[in-house]
Design a protein around this motif. Structure first.
Motif, mmCIF file in Angstrom:
data_model
loop_
_atom_site.group_PDB
_atom_site.id
_atom_site.type_symbol
_atom_site.label_atom_id
_atom_site.label_comp_id
_atom_site.label_asym_id
_atom_site.label_seq_id
_atom_site.Cartn_x
_atom_site.Cartn_y
_atom_site.Cartn_z
ATOM 1 N N LEU A 133 -10.555 119.480 49.092
ATOM 2 C CA LEU A 133 -11.015 120.231 50.255
ATOM 3 C C LEU A 133 -10.185 119.866 51.482
ATOM 4 N N GLY A 134 -9.894 118.591 51.646
ATOM 5 C CA GLY A 134 -9.060 118.154 52.769
ATOM 6 C C GLY A 134 -7.656 118.726 52.699
ATOM 7 N N LEU A 135 -7.070 118.729 51.513
ATOM 8 C CA LEU A 135 -5.733 119.317 51.355
ATOM 9 C C LEU A 135 -5.745 120.809 51.661
ATOM 10 N N PHE A 136 -6.811 121.485 51.253
ATOM 11 C CA PHE A 136 -6.942 122.910 51.536
ATOM 12 C C PHE A 136 -7.004 123.160 53.039
ATOM 13 N N VAL A 137 -7.824 122.381 53.743
ATOM 14 C CA VAL A 137 -7.975 122.582 55.191
ATOM 15 C C VAL A 137 -6.667 122.312 55.914
ATOM 16 N N VAL A 138 -6.043 121.185 55.628
ATOM 17 C CA VAL A 138 -4.816 120.815 56.335
ATOM 18 C C VAL A 138 -3.634 121.662 55.879
ATOM 19 N N GLY A 139 -3.496 121.850 54.577
ATOM 20 C CA GLY A 139 -2.336 122.557 54.054
ATOM 21 C C GLY A 139 -2.410 124.059 54.169
#
Length: 58
Positions: A26-32
């Motif tokens: 989820l963090g990678l999705f938000v940032v990336g």
């Protein structure tokens, strides 16, 4: 199977690993993905979040 008791609930190590993996994705999705979005509102929201978390983006 290892279990951790927190607030009267038992959480297995496999469940904990799955939770950490999903949180990381989820963090990678938000940032990336959202950070490089072409929609200005979405991009600005992700950009402001990165700044609030002291994540370098410039």
């Amino acid at each position: 199977m290892n279990t951790v008791s927190a607030l009267g609930t038992d959480v297995s190590s496999q469940s904990r690993t799955m939770q950490l993996a999903l949180a990381g994705l989820l963090g990678l999705f938000v940032v990336g993905f959202l950070g490089f979005s072409h929609m200005e509102v979405v991009h600005n929201a992700a950009h402001d979040y990165r700044h609030s978390m002291a994540f370098p983006c410039h």
